[in-house]
Design a protein around this motif. Structure first.
Motif, PDB file in Angstrom:
ATOM      1  N   TYR A 182      -5.448   1.698 -78.533  1.00  0.00           N
ATOM      2  CA  TYR A 182      -5.816   1.584 -77.116  1.00  0.00           C
ATOM      3  C   TYR A 182      -5.430   0.220 -76.538  1.00  0.00           C
ATOM      4  CZ  TYR A 182      -8.491   5.892 -77.484  1.00  0.00           C
ATOM      5  OH  TYR A 182      -8.863   7.195 -77.663  1.00  0.00           O
ATOM      6  N   GLN A 183      -5.599  -0.832 -77.327  1.00  0.00           N
ATOM      7  CA  GLN A 183      -5.260  -2.173 -76.849  1.00  0.00           C
ATOM      8  C   GLN A 183      -3.759  -2.318 -76.619  1.00  0.00           C
ATOM      9  OE1 GLN A 183      -7.050  -4.539 -79.922  1.00  0.00           O
ATOM     10  NE2 GLN A 183      -9.015  -4.652 -78.875  1.00  0.00           N
ATOM     11  N   VAL A 184      -2.965  -1.813 -77.545  1.00  0.00           N
ATOM     12  CA  VAL A 184      -1.504  -1.903 -77.387  1.00  0.00           C
ATOM     13  C   VAL A 184      -1.064  -1.091 -76.176  1.00  0.00           C
ATOM     14  CG1 VAL A 184       0.719  -1.311 -78.426  1.00  0.00           C
ATOM     15  CG2 VAL A 184      -1.035  -2.413 -79.809  1.00  0.00           C
ATOM     16  N   VAL A 185      -1.597   0.123 -76.029  1.00  0.00           N
ATOM     17  CA  VAL A 185      -1.236   0.958 -74.875  1.00  0.00           C
ATOM     18  C   VAL A 185      -1.630   0.268 -73.580  1.00  0.00           C
ATOM     19  CG1 VAL A 185      -1.727   3.130 -73.668  1.00  0.00           C
ATOM     20  CG2 VAL A 185      -1.250   3.147 -76.128  1.00  0.00           C
ATOM     21  N   SER A 186      -2.865  -0.246 -73.500  1.00  0.00           N
ATOM     22  CA  SER A 186      -3.303  -0.870 -72.248  1.00  0.00           C
ATOM     23  C   SER A 186      -2.510  -2.133 -71.935  1.00  0.00           C
ATOM     24  CB  SER A 186      -4.802  -1.163 -72.268  1.00  0.00           C
ATOM     25  OG  SER A 186      -5.104  -2.156 -73.206  1.00  0.00           O
ATOM     26  N   GLU A 187      -2.100  -2.855 -72.966  1.00  0.00           N
ATOM     27  CA  GLU A 187      -1.303  -4.060 -72.752  1.00  0.00           C
ATOM     28  C   GLU A 187       0.095  -3.730 -72.220  1.00  0.00           C
ATOM     29  OE1 GLU A 187       0.782  -7.205 -75.711  1.00  0.00           O
ATOM     30  OE2 GLU A 187      -1.391  -6.977 -75.956  1.00  0.00           O
ATOM     31  N   LEU A 188       0.671  -2.646 -72.697  1.00  0.00           N
ATOM     32  CA  LEU A 188       2.057  -2.328 -72.353  1.00  0.00           C
ATOM     33  C   LEU A 188       2.204  -1.299 -71.233  1.00  0.00           C
ATOM     34  CD1 LEU A 188       3.560  -2.215 -75.938  1.00  0.00           C
ATOM     35  CD2 LEU A 188       3.701  -4.080 -74.291  1.00  0.00           C
ATOM     36  N   ASP A 189       1.175  -0.534 -70.972  1.00  0.00           N
ATOM     37  CA  ASP A 189       1.254   0.507 -69.942  1.00  0.00           C
ATOM     38  C   ASP A 189       0.849  -0.072 -68.594  1.00  0.00           C
ATOM     39  OD1 ASP A 189       1.747   3.036 -68.926  1.00  0.00           O
ATOM     40  OD2 ASP A 189      -0.301   3.730 -69.296  1.00  0.00           O
ATOM     41  N   THR A 190       1.692  -0.939 -68.068  1.00  0.00           N
ATOM     42  CA  THR A 190       1.432  -1.610 -66.796  1.00  0.00           C
ATOM     43  C   THR A 190       2.161  -0.893 -65.661  1.00  0.00           C
ATOM     44  OG1 THR A 190       3.344  -3.068 -67.021  1.00  0.00           O
ATOM     45  CG2 THR A 190       1.265  -3.847 -67.984  1.00  0.00           C
ATOM     46  N   PRO A 191       1.752  -1.115 -64.421  1.00  0.00           N
ATOM     47  CA  PRO A 191       2.468  -0.499 -63.300  1.00  0.00           C
ATOM     48  C   PRO A 191       3.955  -0.875 -63.279  1.00  0.00           C
ATOM     49  CG  PRO A 191       0.353  -1.331 -62.555  1.00  0.00           C
ATOM     50  CD  PRO A 191       0.538  -1.814 -63.970  1.00  0.00           C
ATOM     51  N   MET A 192       4.270  -2.122 -63.621  1.00  0.00           N
ATOM     52  CA  MET A 192       5.675  -2.546 -63.625  1.00  0.00           C
ATOM     53  C   MET A 192       6.467  -1.778 -64.682  1.00  0.00           C
ATOM     54  SD  MET A 192       8.147  -4.200 -62.438  1.00  0.00           S
ATOM     55  CE  MET A 192       8.098  -5.791 -61.715  1.00  0.00           C
ATOM     56  N   ASN A 193       5.898  -1.655 -65.884  1.00  0.00           N
ATOM     57  CA  ASN A 193       6.582  -0.915 -66.933  1.00  0.00           C
ATOM     58  C   ASN A 193       6.721   0.562 -66.575  1.00  0.00           C
ATOM     59  OD1 ASN A 193       7.075  -3.127 -68.571  1.00  0.00           O
ATOM     60  ND2 ASN A 193       5.252  -2.829 -69.806  1.00  0.00           N
ATOM     61  N   SER A 194       5.726   1.113 -65.891  1.00  0.00           N
ATOM     62  CA  SER A 194       5.807   2.509 -65.465  1.00  0.00           C
ATOM     63  C   SER A 194       6.957   2.718 -64.491  1.00  0.00           C
ATOM     64  CB  SER A 194       4.493   2.953 -64.824  1.00  0.00           C
ATOM     65  OG  SER A 194       3.464   2.975 -65.787  1.00  0.00           O
ATOM     66  N   LYS A 195       7.155   1.760 -63.607  1.00  0.00           N
ATOM     67  CA  LYS A 195       8.240   1.860 -62.629  1.00  0.00           C
ATOM     68  C   LYS A 195       9.610   1.776 -63.291  1.00  0.00           C
ATOM     69  CE  LYS A 195       5.748  -0.075 -58.717  1.00  0.00           C
ATOM     70  NZ  LYS A 195       5.650  -1.181 -57.766  1.00  0.00           N
ATOM     71  N   THR A 196       9.693   1.059 -64.413  1.00  0.00           N
ATOM     72  CA  THR A 196      10.991   0.859 -65.068  1.00  0.00           C
ATOM     73  C   THR A 196      11.217   1.810 -66.239  1.00  0.00           C
ATOM     74  OG1 THR A 196      10.132  -0.866 -66.534  1.00  0.00           O
ATOM     75  CG2 THR A 196      11.074  -1.581 -64.415  1.00  0.00           C
ATOM     76  N   GLY A 197      10.314   2.792 -66.414  1.00  0.00           N
ATOM     77  CA  GLY A 197      10.506   3.783 -67.466  1.00  0.00           C
ATOM     78  C   GLY A 197       9.804   3.469 -68.765  1.00  0.00           C
ATOM     79  N   GLY A 198       8.993   2.427 -68.795  1.00  0.00           N
ATOM     80  CA  GLY A 198       8.229   2.090 -69.985  1.00  0.00           C
ATOM     81  C   GLY A 198       8.463   0.660 -70.419  1.00  0.00           C
ATOM     82  N   ALA A 199       7.743   0.272 -71.463  1.00  0.00           N
ATOM     83  CA  ALA A 199       7.870  -1.076 -72.022  1.00  0.00           C
ATOM     84  C   ALA A 199       9.090  -1.110 -72.931  1.00  0.00           C
ATOM     85  CB  ALA A 199       6.616  -1.427 -72.812  1.00  0.00           C
TER      86      ALA A 199
END
Length: 70
Positions: free
Chosen positions: A25-42
């Motif tokens: 959960y911590q890794v997902v919450s750290e990497l699943d940001t709005p910016m990463n969502s806009k660019t297709g992921g981390a």
């Protein structure tokens, strides 16, 4: 390459972590940001760094997994 939240969970499971593990959960919450969502992921490198920072004893497993993906 990019990795999204679903793929992060799958990658963590493939290196031996239950999806209900707090580290997942911590890794997902750290990497699943709005910016990463806009660019297709981390980036996959960011995923590896995040996992290695949280779970240093798993570093070799993450490197092995990364090698298998490539």
């Amino acid at each position: 390459g990019k990795i999204n939240a679903r793929e992060i969970r799958e990658a963590m499971q493939s290196i031996g972590y239950d999806e209900n593990n707090p580290n997942v959960y911590q890794v997902v919450s750290e990497l699943d940001t709005p910016m990463n969502s806009k660019t297709g992921g981390a980036s996959f490198d960011d995923f590896c760094k995040s996992v290695n920072n949280r779970i240093p004893e798993r570093e070799s497993d993450v490197k092995k997994y990364k090698f298998q993906i490539l």
